[in-house]
Design a protein around this motif. Structure first.
Motif, PDB file in Angstrom:
ATOM      1  N   TYR A 135       0.720  -1.144  -0.072  1.00  0.00           N
ATOM      2  CA  TYR A 135      -0.058  -0.059  -0.126  1.00  0.00           C
ATOM      3  C   TYR A 135       1.002   1.295   0.079  1.00  0.00           C
ATOM      4  CZ  TYR A 135      -3.163   3.471   1.603  1.00  0.00           C
ATOM      5  OH  TYR A 135      -3.671   4.642   2.042  1.00  0.00           O
ATOM      6  N   THR A 136       0.550   2.278  -0.809  1.00  0.00           N
ATOM      7  CA  THR A 136       1.254   3.528  -0.887  1.00  0.00           C
ATOM      8  C   THR A 136       0.419   4.698  -0.352  1.00  0.00           C
ATOM      9  OG1 THR A 136       0.627   3.710  -3.307  1.00  0.00           O
ATOM     10  CG2 THR A 136       3.090   2.595  -2.525  1.00  0.00           C
ATOM     11  N   HIS A 137      -0.936   4.747  -1.164  1.00  0.00           N
ATOM     12  CA  HIS A 137      -1.713   6.197  -0.800  1.00  0.00           C
ATOM     13  C   HIS A 137      -3.211   5.860  -1.295  1.00  0.00           C
ATOM     14  CE1 HIS A 137      -0.249   6.377  -5.123  1.00  0.00           C
ATOM     15  NE2 HIS A 137      -1.341   7.061  -5.197  1.00  0.00           N
ATOM     16  N   ARG A 138      -3.690   6.947  -0.943  1.00  0.00           N
ATOM     17  CA  ARG A 138      -5.347   6.846  -1.325  1.00  0.00           C
ATOM     18  C   ARG A 138      -5.479   8.172  -2.069  1.00  0.00           C
ATOM     19  NH1 ARG A 138      -8.988   7.427   3.771  1.00  0.00           N
ATOM     20  NH2 ARG A 138      -7.391   8.992   4.297  1.00  0.00           N
ATOM     21  N   ILE A 139      -6.397   8.236  -3.115  1.00  0.00           N
ATOM     22  CA  ILE A 139      -6.766   9.522  -3.667  1.00  0.00           C
ATOM     23  C   ILE A 139      -8.093   9.691  -3.065  1.00  0.00           C
ATOM     24  CG2 ILE A 139      -7.402  10.368  -5.849  1.00  0.00           C
ATOM     25  CD1 ILE A 139      -5.573   8.659  -7.391  1.00  0.00           C
ATOM     26  N   LEU A 140      -8.110  10.987  -2.692  1.00  0.00           N
ATOM     27  CA  LEU A 140      -9.327  11.560  -1.749  1.00  0.00           C
ATOM     28  C   LEU A 140     -10.144  12.348  -2.874  1.00  0.00           C
ATOM     29  CD1 LEU A 140      -7.869  12.586   1.551  1.00  0.00           C
ATOM     30  CD2 LEU A 140      -8.729  10.459   0.929  1.00  0.00           C
ATOM     31  N   VAL A 141     -11.538  12.595  -2.585  1.00  0.00           N
ATOM     32  CA  VAL A 141     -12.581  13.456  -3.397  1.00  0.00           C
ATOM     33  C   VAL A 141     -12.890  14.431  -2.252  1.00  0.00           C
ATOM     34  CG1 VAL A 141     -14.495  13.943  -4.407  1.00  0.00           C
ATOM     35  CG2 VAL A 141     -13.369  11.579  -4.632  1.00  0.00           C
ATOM     36  N   MET A 142     -12.692  15.790  -2.808  1.00  0.00           N
ATOM     37  CA  MET A 142     -12.780  16.947  -2.074  1.00  0.00           C
ATOM     38  C   MET A 142     -13.963  17.793  -2.704  1.00  0.00           C
ATOM     39  SD  MET A 142      -9.222  18.046  -0.155  1.00  0.00           S
ATOM     40  CE  MET A 142      -9.786  18.848   1.294  1.00  0.00           C
ATOM     41  N   LYS A 143     -14.834  18.333  -1.630  1.00  0.00           N
ATOM     42  CA  LYS A 143     -16.008  19.284  -2.212  1.00  0.00           C
ATOM     43  C   LYS A 143     -15.755  20.723  -1.773  1.00  0.00           C
ATOM     44  CE  LYS A 143     -20.952  19.779  -2.500  1.00  0.00           C
ATOM     45  NZ  LYS A 143     -22.363  18.811  -2.151  1.00  0.00           N
ATOM     46  N   TYR A 144     -15.878  21.812  -2.740  1.00  0.00           N
ATOM     47  CA  TYR A 144     -15.947  22.907  -2.275  1.00  0.00           C
ATOM     48  C   TYR A 144     -17.088  23.424  -1.405  1.00  0.00           C
ATOM     49  CZ  TYR A 144     -15.058  28.032  -2.414  1.00  0.00           C
ATOM     50  OH  TYR A 144     -14.999  29.420  -1.797  1.00  0.00           O
ATOM     51  N   CYS A 145     -16.960  23.680  -0.288  1.00  0.00           N
ATOM     52  CA  CYS A 145     -17.945  24.126   0.629  1.00  0.00           C
ATOM     53  C   CYS A 145     -18.074  25.316   1.293  1.00  0.00           C
ATOM     54  CB  CYS A 145     -18.064  23.037   2.094  1.00  0.00           C
ATOM     55  SG  CYS A 145     -18.180  21.267   1.437  1.00  0.00           S
ATOM     56  N   CYS A 146     -17.125  26.255   1.014  1.00  0.00           N
ATOM     57  CA  CYS A 146     -16.937  27.624   1.455  1.00  0.00           C
ATOM     58  C   CYS A 146     -18.267  28.419   0.978  1.00  0.00           C
ATOM     59  CB  CYS A 146     -15.788  28.366   1.100  1.00  0.00           C
ATOM     60  SG  CYS A 146     -15.493  29.883   1.778  1.00  0.00           S
ATOM     61  N   GLU A 266     -21.907  22.887  -8.041  1.00  0.00           N
ATOM     62  CA  GLU A 266     -20.849  21.919  -7.261  1.00  0.00           C
ATOM     63  C   GLU A 266     -19.402  22.077  -7.810  1.00  0.00           C
ATOM     64  OE1 GLU A 266     -22.424  18.375  -6.361  1.00  0.00           O
ATOM     65  OE2 GLU A 266     -24.201  18.907  -5.289  1.00  0.00           O
ATOM     66  N   ILE A 267     -18.426  22.037  -6.718  1.00  0.00           N
ATOM     67  CA  ILE A 267     -16.968  22.328  -7.334  1.00  0.00           C
ATOM     68  C   ILE A 267     -16.164  21.141  -6.779  1.00  0.00           C
ATOM     69  CG2 ILE A 267     -14.698  23.283  -7.603  1.00  0.00           C
ATOM     70  CD1 ILE A 267     -16.678  25.868  -8.052  1.00  0.00           C
ATOM     71  N   ARG A 268     -15.689  20.283  -7.225  1.00  0.00           N
ATOM     72  CA  ARG A 268     -14.984  19.126  -6.666  1.00  0.00           C
ATOM     73  C   ARG A 268     -13.362  19.136  -7.177  1.00  0.00           C
ATOM     74  NH1 ARG A 268     -20.114  16.932  -6.746  1.00  0.00           N
ATOM     75  NH2 ARG A 268     -20.910  16.009  -4.931  1.00  0.00           N
ATOM     76  N   LEU A 269     -12.668  18.210  -6.322  1.00  0.00           N
ATOM     77  CA  LEU A 269     -11.366  18.051  -7.123  1.00  0.00           C
ATOM     78  C   LEU A 269     -10.455  16.678  -6.236  1.00  0.00           C
ATOM     79  CD1 LEU A 269      -9.313  18.754  -4.221  1.00  0.00           C
ATOM     80  CD2 LEU A 269      -9.365  20.882  -5.277  1.00  0.00           C
ATOM     81  N   PHE A 270      -9.681  16.178  -6.955  1.00  0.00           N
ATOM     82  CA  PHE A 270      -8.906  14.944  -6.130  1.00  0.00           C
ATOM     83  C   PHE A 270      -7.652  15.376  -5.596  1.00  0.00           C
ATOM     84  CE2 PHE A 270     -11.177  12.642 -10.007  1.00  0.00           C
ATOM     85  CZ  PHE A 270     -12.047  12.387  -9.298  1.00  0.00           C
ATOM     86  N   VAL A 271      -7.100  14.857  -4.729  1.00  0.00           N
ATOM     87  CA  VAL A 271      -6.035  15.089  -3.981  1.00  0.00           C
ATOM     88  C   VAL A 271      -5.503  13.900  -3.636  1.00  0.00           C
ATOM     89  CG1 VAL A 271      -6.922  15.504  -1.925  1.00  0.00           C
ATOM     90  CG2 VAL A 271      -4.789  16.411  -2.587  1.00  0.00           C
ATOM     91  N   ILE A 272      -3.968  13.531  -3.659  1.00  0.00           N
ATOM     92  CA  ILE A 272      -3.310  12.371  -3.029  1.00  0.00           C
ATOM     93  C   ILE A 272      -3.191  12.631  -1.670  1.00  0.00           C
ATOM     94  CG2 ILE A 272      -1.377  10.917  -3.094  1.00  0.00           C
ATOM     95  CD1 ILE A 272      -0.986  11.519  -6.168  1.00  0.00           C
ATOM     96  N   ASP A 289     -13.344  16.936   2.748  1.00  0.00           N
ATOM     97  CA  ASP A 289     -13.197  15.878   2.372  1.00  0.00           C
ATOM     98  C   ASP A 289     -14.598  15.080   1.996  1.00  0.00           C
ATOM     99  OD1 ASP A 289     -10.783  16.159   3.100  1.00  0.00           O
ATOM    100  OD2 ASP A 289     -10.565  14.359   4.361  1.00  0.00           O
ATOM    101  N   GLU A 290     -14.743  14.532   0.953  1.00  0.00           N
ATOM    102  CA  GLU A 290     -16.101  13.841   0.745  1.00  0.00           C
ATOM    103  C   GLU A 290     -16.204  12.538   0.645  1.00  0.00           C
ATOM    104  OE1 GLU A 290     -19.434  15.380  -2.279  1.00  0.00           O
ATOM    105  OE2 GLU A 290     -18.006  14.353  -3.354  1.00  0.00           O
ATOM    106  N   GLY A 291     -14.904  11.824   0.115  1.00  0.00           N
ATOM    107  CA  GLY A 291     -14.752  10.570   0.358  1.00  0.00           C
ATOM    108  C   GLY A 291     -13.644   9.989  -0.364  1.00  0.00           C
ATOM    109  N   VAL A 292     -13.266   8.649  -0.185  1.00  0.00           N
ATOM    110  CA  VAL A 292     -12.130   8.039  -1.039  1.00  0.00           C
ATOM    111  C   VAL A 292     -12.415   7.583  -2.453  1.00  0.00           C
ATOM    112  CG1 VAL A 292     -10.444   6.142  -0.890  1.00  0.00           C
ATOM    113  CG2 VAL A 292     -11.363   7.392   1.302  1.00  0.00           C
ATOM    114  N   ARG A 293     -11.704   8.204  -3.296  1.00  0.00           N
ATOM    115  CA  ARG A 293     -11.729   7.670  -4.943  1.00  0.00           C
ATOM    116  C   ARG A 293     -11.147   6.334  -5.082  1.00  0.00           C
ATOM    117  NH1 ARG A 293     -14.627   8.635  -9.442  1.00  0.00           N
ATOM    118  NH2 ARG A 293     -13.344   8.614 -11.403  1.00  0.00           N
ATOM    119  N   SER A 294      -9.711   6.149  -4.680  1.00  0.00           N
ATOM    120  CA  SER A 294      -9.309   5.114  -4.800  1.00  0.00           C
ATOM    121  C   SER A 294      -8.245   4.778  -3.881  1.00  0.00           C
ATOM    122  CB  SER A 294      -8.555   4.931  -6.233  1.00  0.00           C
ATOM    123  OG  SER A 294      -7.864   5.806  -6.551  1.00  0.00           O
TER     124      SER A 294
END
Length: 302
Positions: A135-146, A266-272, A289-294
């Protein structure tokens, strides 16, 4: 059980494959049948040569694909697009498919392989690790909530300017992108074919890809997508020499402004998750944080 590449499938079999891969709702590469034909039959999966499905008596038992584009640049291949049902035969299905994919990746010169799964496939983790992947990392989904108007945040310095991607600045865009992501997990370096594809996409949605100039020098890039009223910040990157000057913040602000002006609700992005510098920037800006993509694992060397 028999493994077939995508290019070997008949049209009825491809339609059956589409129904199979979309039933979980987690597939990364296709939403429509036409997108499946374009992606699995296109350059990403070597024109259908490196996407595989496992069949028995007319039924699909699993899928798995190989992306070998980065083998030339850094000796790395990726196994992705995994779909396997959690049945009593899942271990056998995984073994057959992963061995097929590993042979293919090695035949293309891969010295290391990264393998990604969606969260619903965590039951495969022990099987993945039994093949030598760690295992090395996860890719997260983030949502703009401001709730604030982003245009009032983080005034852009007078030294920072933006240009839409064009034939005139495409080489600068590619250089900044490739240097920004050269050592980043899961990042692909752009080539001439990629840039031509991006320029073609700009004809339909101008302004969603662009270059950031700092004191007149190429320093950052952004790549955005708008689909079904959801805006995606696909990529923002800063040339290493210009990090620490507030360019990442300026790119993020510009990206949100463009997507909002383009109609994104809505606006989202991925981040490691191991990229804490980017993660903290996004959190500070109003992304949550909204969830785990992979989840990703790596095996090396071969």
């Amino acid at each position: 059980m028999q493994v077939y590449s995508f290019k070997e499938l008949t049209q009825p079999a491809k339609k059956q494959l589409y129904n199979y891969i979309t039933k979980s709702g987690w597939n990364h590469y296709v939403e429509t049948y036409e997108e499946m034909l374009q992606n699995y039959g296109g350059v990403l999966f070597n024109f259908g040569e490196s996407h595989f499905s496992l069949w028995e008596e007319g039924e699909i038992l699993g899928t798995m694909g190989c992306i070998t584009k980065e083998v030339t640049h850094r000796g790395e291949a990726f196994i992705t697009g995994i779909n396997i049902d959690n049945t009593e035969r899942y271990a056998d299905c995984f073994k057959i498919l992963v061995e097929k994919c590993e042979r293919y990746c090695i035949s293309k010169g891969a010295r290391k392989i990264s393998l990604g799964i969606t969260p619903d496939l965590e039951f495969l983790r022990a099987n993945i690790e039994s093949f030598g992947y760690r295992y090395t990392h996860r890719i997260l989904v983030m949502k703009y909530c401001c709730g604030e108007d982003v245009s009032t945040q983080n005034d852009i310095s007078r030294e920072i300017f933006f240009e839409m991607l064009s034939n005139q600045n495409k080489d600068s865009f590619r250089e900044v992108h490739n240097e920004a992501f050269r050592h980043s997990p899961n990042a692909a370096l752009l080539n001439d074919e990629d840039m031509n594809g991006m320029l073609e996409a700009c004809k339909e949605n101008p302004g969603l890809k662009g270059l950031c100039l700092y004191n007149g020098r190429p320093a950052g890039i952004y790549d955005l997508k708008l689909k079904n009223k959801i805006g995606w910040i696909e990529t923002i990157g800063v040339y290493p020499d210009f990090q620490g000057h507030g360019i990442g913040k300026a790119l993020l602000k510009k990206s949100v402004d463009i997507l909002r002006a383009s109609g994104a609700e809505e606006i989202r992005l991925f981040v490691i998750d191991v990229n804490q510098r980017a993660y903290k920037l996004y959190k500070k800006f109003g992304f949550e944080d909204e969830g785990v993509r992979s989840l990703w694992f790596r095996k090396a060397p071969f």
